[in-house]
Structures are given as structure tokens and as C-alpha cells.
Design a protein around this motif. Structure first.
Motif, mmCIF file in Angstrom:
data_model
loop_
_atom_site.group_PDB
_atom_site.id
_atom_site.type_symbol
_atom_site.label_atom_id
_atom_site.label_comp_id
_atom_site.label_asym_id
_atom_site.label_seq_id
_atom_site.Cartn_x
_atom_site.Cartn_y
_atom_site.Cartn_z
ATOM 1 N N SER B 228 0.829 -1.207 0.000
ATOM 2 C CA SER B 228 0.000 0.000 0.000
ATOM 3 C C SER B 228 0.865 1.260 0.000
ATOM 4 O O SER B 228 0.492 2.263 -0.605
ATOM 5 C CB SER B 228 -0.955 -0.007 1.182
ATOM 6 O OG SER B 228 -0.233 -0.079 2.379
ATOM 7 N N GLY B 229 2.025 1.193 0.668
ATOM 8 C CA GLY B 229 2.933 2.338 0.635
ATOM 9 C C GLY B 229 3.463 2.570 -0.769
ATOM 10 O O GLY B 229 3.586 3.714 -1.216
ATOM 11 N N ILE B 230 3.760 1.478 -1.459
ATOM 12 C CA ILE B 230 4.269 1.597 -2.825
ATOM 13 C C ILE B 230 3.210 2.220 -3.728
ATOM 14 O O ILE B 230 3.499 3.116 -4.525
ATOM 15 C CB ILE B 230 4.698 0.218 -3.370
ATOM 16 C CG1 ILE B 230 5.889 -0.302 -2.557
ATOM 17 C CG2 ILE B 230 5.053 0.304 -4.834
ATOM 18 C CD1 ILE B 230 6.317 -1.698 -2.920
ATOM 19 N N ILE B 231 1.968 1.750 -3.564
ATOM 20 C CA ILE B 231 0.895 2.304 -4.403
ATOM 21 C C ILE B 231 0.723 3.793 -4.127
ATOM 22 O O ILE B 231 0.691 4.616 -5.043
ATOM 23 C CB ILE B 231 -0.434 1.559 -4.156
ATOM 24 C CG1 ILE B 231 -0.317 0.122 -4.660
ATOM 25 C CG2 ILE B 231 -1.588 2.269 -4.855
ATOM 26 C CD1 ILE B 231 -1.519 -0.723 -4.375
ATOM 27 N N ALA B 232 0.657 4.150 -2.846
ATOM 28 C CA ALA B 232 0.456 5.559 -2.509
ATOM 29 C C ALA B 232 1.585 6.409 -3.057
ATOM 30 O O ALA B 232 1.353 7.438 -3.694
ATOM 31 C CB ALA B 232 0.366 5.727 -0.997
#
Lengths: 249, 306
Positions: B228-232
Motif C-alpha cells: 500500500s505504501g508503494i501504491i500511494a
């Protein structure tokens, strides 16, 4: 990381290249009336935008975190997060067209200038404040608020006496982010400003486009020095406050 | 008695504290964020005119009828002219590649920050944050000094005897990439860092105890958990870069055509507001998927940890 270190080295190098010209450019910088007017305008707008953005952003964060359900919550949360990523050119263009349409329909705002820049900056800074404050609000222990309510404090009183002091570091960092964002914004300000309202980034941009001027180098050095100093001090205080708070809790 | 009931009914119409608190930011965002897009849509369907403001009215009221004149010409014009299509494609390409570069650079940085000792963590975090506090314009401007023909890199390389004549770097797509990756790197590092800090270390230990090699643990535990950090981070880089104006304008050359730049020129130089509006609408349509993706992540973040 390496890139950043190399970069910071480069930056100082770049400045020292022109440092040979001595403080002459700084003197010229300060005597440049138009430039100083832009600096003053930017600072005022940034200050007012940051204050308003903190108020709105905190409200928005409070709504997001504490109010479970209400009509249009999904729409609200999309509107809160969308300005974080919206390209500047779209935000700037759409706001300008709104202001033009509003002026035509009911004559307000009359012309564009500080007020319209302020509105635009508040709109996109609110999102950043909301994200920062909401993460702090979520970490916060709600039992404190409940205790205050049980002891008979009104929700408003509870909010100002309990919640605000607890989330104060987040409010401060939100304010600072909003302040720097507003101070830094070129694209949106260019769209929504009218004649007579020129912010510092607009002056810097037009002179950079025309070519390198030692004056701008002097200005850049000053901005970098001041901003790093202020940021460092604020960060230091915020950290200190946070540590103190942790110990108290 | 009657009066009482009525007054209660009346009271229901006075906004309660709660709806008041919801109402203010909601109203502000509605008026200054959502409504503008509707107006942009409207103007994108109007016709350019030499008037103030320079576009025709979509709704015309005459003889007690409201005529709606929708002009799709702007959109057709965007299709006909290769320039716009090329600008969209090159914007998307630059944004996509920059996101990849940011991810490749940013993930190890965030990872190193999490692993570092407390003192180093502070220093590293500050060195990422501090540049982003200083003016974005000045940082881009500093890159001009580094990349230009008699700039730092060329002088260094020539001084070392690696090259004989200066490498042309400024005003190329290369400079745009450098500028974009440099400026947007913090937006990638910080969300990944935030996710990695929250990571449950017992999972990593368990993985190691069960005999996974460090790289296996990384690939099978750390990487999926930090998704999710990568997506954000990727969305925080990708979406604004598509509309980027300042970096291609200052660092790029004639070949670095980006949609933000084209929009700016249509608006300020050609004063063609309807075309600029339709350019923005198409950009928005392209970005709607990444924006929804980002919003989904943010909503999850806001909802979690209750």
C-alpha cells in the motif's frame, strides 16, 4: 540519499561560484522594490492560507476520524484526498474558470488578486493539513475526551481543552506544511492572480526563464538559509513537545 | 402547547453543531474544488471567441427557450492535431518512467531509513524533508547550474579528462527526468517509510526462524506488506508529474513536450480557453483510474487503526 548529499554539495558550490561578487547582489536584492513587494505579498498570503487551511483541515480531519457515518462521507473523503495528487495546472485552470464564472454571475470576487490566490491556496493546503491531523487524531486516546465529557464538559469545550492541546504538534506541522506549500506554489498562483498581485515564485520563475541573474542566486541562498533554519527550529520544537507529551501520557 | 410543538419543529431546521462542523469544510471543498470541474467541463464544450471572457455561452436564453449549444469541436481538434496526442503520450511516458526510477531509488532509501539507528534515522529523515521545505523552483533552478554546458558535471568530467567537449544535458529529456525524479523522490520515500515503520517485526523473525533467507523474507513478507505504501507513493509521483509544467519548461528542451506545458501555452499564449479546458478534461479522464486507486488507498488508511 547519495543524490541528496551530492546535491547539497552542488548547491553550495553553485552559490560560492557567484560569491566572488560579494554582498553587492544582496544589497541590490533588498533595494529591488518590486521583488520585495512580491516577497511581502507571498508571506502574507502564505500566513493567511496556512491559518485558514489549519482550521478547515482540522475540521475535516475531525469529521473523517470521529464521525462514523453521514450523508456523502465517501464524496467528502474523495474531495479531501484528491487535491493531494491533482496536477497543479488542472487545479489552477479550474479555479480560475470558477472565479471568472462567479464574477460574471454575481460580481464576486471583483477581479483577481490576493483574495483569489488565498482561496486557491487554502483549498489545496487543507488536504495536506487534514491528512497530517487525522493521523494524529487516530493515534489519540479517546478516553481523555470521554472523561472530559463525563465530567460535564460540552463537546466544544472538550475539543478546545483536551483535543487541541493533544494534537498541537500535528497542528503546528500542518500549519508549517501549508505555509511552505503556499510560499512555494507557482502554477496555481499564476492562474488565479490578476494584474498587481505577483508572488515571489512568479518573479523567480520569470527571471529564471530569462536567464541566470546573480540577484536570483542571492535570493535563492537567502531562501534556502532561512527556510532550513526555520524548518529545523520548528521540527526541533515539535519533537521536543512530542517527547514531553509522550512522557506525560 | 401548539407553540411548543412548532418551536421544536422549528428547532430541527437550525443546523446542529455537528452538521455545522461538517458543513463548513464540505461546503468549501464543494464550491472551490468540485464545482470548478463542472465549469471546466462546460467551457470545454464552448467555442473560442475574441471576447472577455474568451468563450461562448453554452446555455443561451432567448425567446423563452434555453438553448444548449454543445461544441464538441475542441475534443475533435485534440484528436486531429498530432501535437496534443504526442504531448499526452510523452507526458504519460515521462510520468511512468519517473515513477519507476523513484521507486527503484526510494524503496532502498526508505528501507535503509527504517533499519538505521535512531540517531541516523533522524538525520536521514531530516535530509529528505529539508530539501522539500526549500523552494521547489530554486531546487529546479540549481539543477540548471549543475547540468548546463559549463555547469558542474561537465566541468568536472572535462577536468578529469573523461570528455573533450561538454555533454549537452540541459534542455533534453534527460534533464527533465533528473529534475522530476529529484523533486518527487520524497513523495515516494515518505509513504513507504511510514508503512515500513509500522511493520510487525515478529513476522520477519518468524520468517527467519522458519528458515527463509533474508532476500526470501524480503520478497515474500516485507514487499507484499509494504504494497500500500508503494501504491500511494507511486500515485503521488505519477499523477502530478503527468501535469507537470515547471520542470519541462525550465529543464526540458523543445523535444520534451508535456501536456502541462501545452495547456499552459494554449491558455496564456494563445488565450484559447476552451481548448485548454478540454485538454484538462482529457487529462483528468486519463488520470481518473490512478486517482481512484490513490483514493482507495487513502480511504483505507483513514479507516484503519480505529
Amino acid at each position: 540519499m547519495v543524490l541528496l548529499i551530492i546535491y547539497s554539495f552542488n548547491e553550495s558550490k553553485l552559490v560560492t561560484v557567484w560569491a566572488g561578487f560579494s554582498a553587492k547582489w544582496y544589497a541590490e536584492l533588498f533595494s529591488d522594490r518590486q521583488l520585495m513587494a512580491a516577497v511581502w505579498m507571498s508571506l502574507r498570503i502564505a500566513f493567511m492560507s496556512a491559518c485558514m487551511a489549519v482550521v478547515l483541515g482540522t475540521m475535516a480531519a475531525y469529521i473523517m476520524v470521529r464521525y462514523r457515518r453521514f450523508k456523502g462521507k465517501t464524496a467528502f473523503s474523495s474531495m479531501i484526498t484528491a487535491p493531494l495528487v491533482m496536477p497543479d495546472v488542472i487545479t489552477g485552470l479550474s479555479l480560475l474558470l470558477l472565479f471568472v464564472a462567479m464574477q460574471q454571475s454575481f460580481g464576486w470576487p471583483a477581479g483577481r488578486g490576493m483574495l483569489t490566490i488565498w482561496i486557491a491556496h487554502v483549498t489545496f493546503c487543507t488536504a495536506y493539513v487534514a491528512v497530517i491531523v487525522s493521523s494524529r487524531l487516530r493515534e489519540m486516546d479517546t478516553s481523555l475526551e470521554e472523561a472530559a465529557m463525563d465530567l460535564g464538559a460540552s463537546p466544544l469545550k472538550t475539543f478546545f481543552l483536551i483535543t487541541v492541546p493533544v494534537i498541537a504538534p500535528a497542528l503546528l506541522s500542518g500549519w508549517l506544511i501549508a505555509f511552505t506549500l503556499s510560499l512555494d506554489d507557482l502554477v496555481i498562483a499564476s492562474f488565479v492572480s490578476g494584474p498587481g498581485a505577483t508572488t515571489l515564485p512568479m518573479v523567480v520563475f520569470s527571471s529564471v526563464r530569462l536567464g541566470v541573474s546573480p540577484k536570483i542566486n542571492a535570493l535563492a541562498t537567502l531562501i534556502i538559509l532561512i527556510v532550513s533554519l526555520v524548518a529545523f527550529i520548528c521540527w526541533w520544537f515539535a519533537r521536543k513537545a512530542e517527547i514531553k507529551q509522550r512522557q506525560q501520557l | 402547547m401548539n407553540f411548543n410543538i412548532n418551536s421544536y419543529k422549528f428547532l430541527r431546521w437550525i443546523p446542529s453543531g455537528r452538521s455545522f462542523i461538517v458543513g463548513i469544510p464540505y461546503g468549501w471543498l464543494l464550491v472551490f474544488f468540485l464545482v470548478p470541474f463542472i465549469i471546466v467541463l462546460k467551457i470545454s464544450l464552448s467555442e473560442a471567441e475574441t471576447a472577455i471572457p474568451p468563450y461562448s455561452e453554452v446555455f443561451q436564453y432567448a425567446d423563452e427557450t434555453i438553448k444548449v449549444i454543445l461544441n464538441l469541436g475542441n475534443y475533435l481538434f485534440l484528436l486531429e492535431d498530432d501535437l496534443y496526442l504526442a504531448a499526452y503520450i510523452s507526458s504519460l511516458k515521462i510520468a511512468f518512467l519517473s515513477t519507476i526510477f523513484c521507486l527503484l531509488l526510494g524503496y532502498p532509501m526508505a528501507y535503509a531509513m527504517v533499519q538505521a539507528s535512531d540517531k541516523w534515522k533522524t538525520i536521514l529523515l531530516l535530509s529528505i524533508l529539508l530539501p522539500s521545505w526549500t523552494s521547489f523552483l530554486i531546487r529546479v533552478y540549481a539543477w540548471i547550474g549543475i547540468l548546463k554546458n559549463n555547469g558542474l558535471i561537465n566541468n568536472l568530467l572535462m577536468g578529469l579528462g573523461v570528455i573533450d567537449s561538454p555533454l549537452p544535458m540541459l534542455n533534453t529529456n534527460f534533464a527533465v527526468y533528473v529534475g522530476v525524479v529529484y523533486t518527487y523522490l520524497p513523495f515516494m520515500v515518505l509513504p513507504i517509510y511510514a508503512i515500513l515503520t509500522k511493520l510487525d517485526h515478529s513476522l520477519l523473525e518468524a520468517s527467519a526462524d522458519l528458515g527463509a533467507k533474508p532476500w526470501q523474507t524480503f520478497l515474500k513478507v516485507t514487499l507484499p506488506l509494504s504494497k500500500s505504501g508503494i501504491i500511494a507513493g507511486s500515485m503521488l509521483v505519477f499523477i502530478p508529474v503527468v501535469g507537470e509544467f515547471v520542470i519541462p519548461e525550465l529543464l526540458g528542451g523543445p523535444e520534451s513536450l508535456m501536456i502541462g506545458k501545452v495547456l499552459w501555452q494554449e491558455f496564456f499564449n494563445n488565450r484559447d480557453w476552451p481548448i485548454a479546458a478540454s485538454l484538462a478534461m482529457v487529462m483528468l479522464a486519463i488520470l481518473i483510474i490512478p486517482i481512484t486507486l490513490f483514493h482507495k488507498y487513502q480511504a483505507k488508511e483513514l479507516e484503519s487503526q480505529r
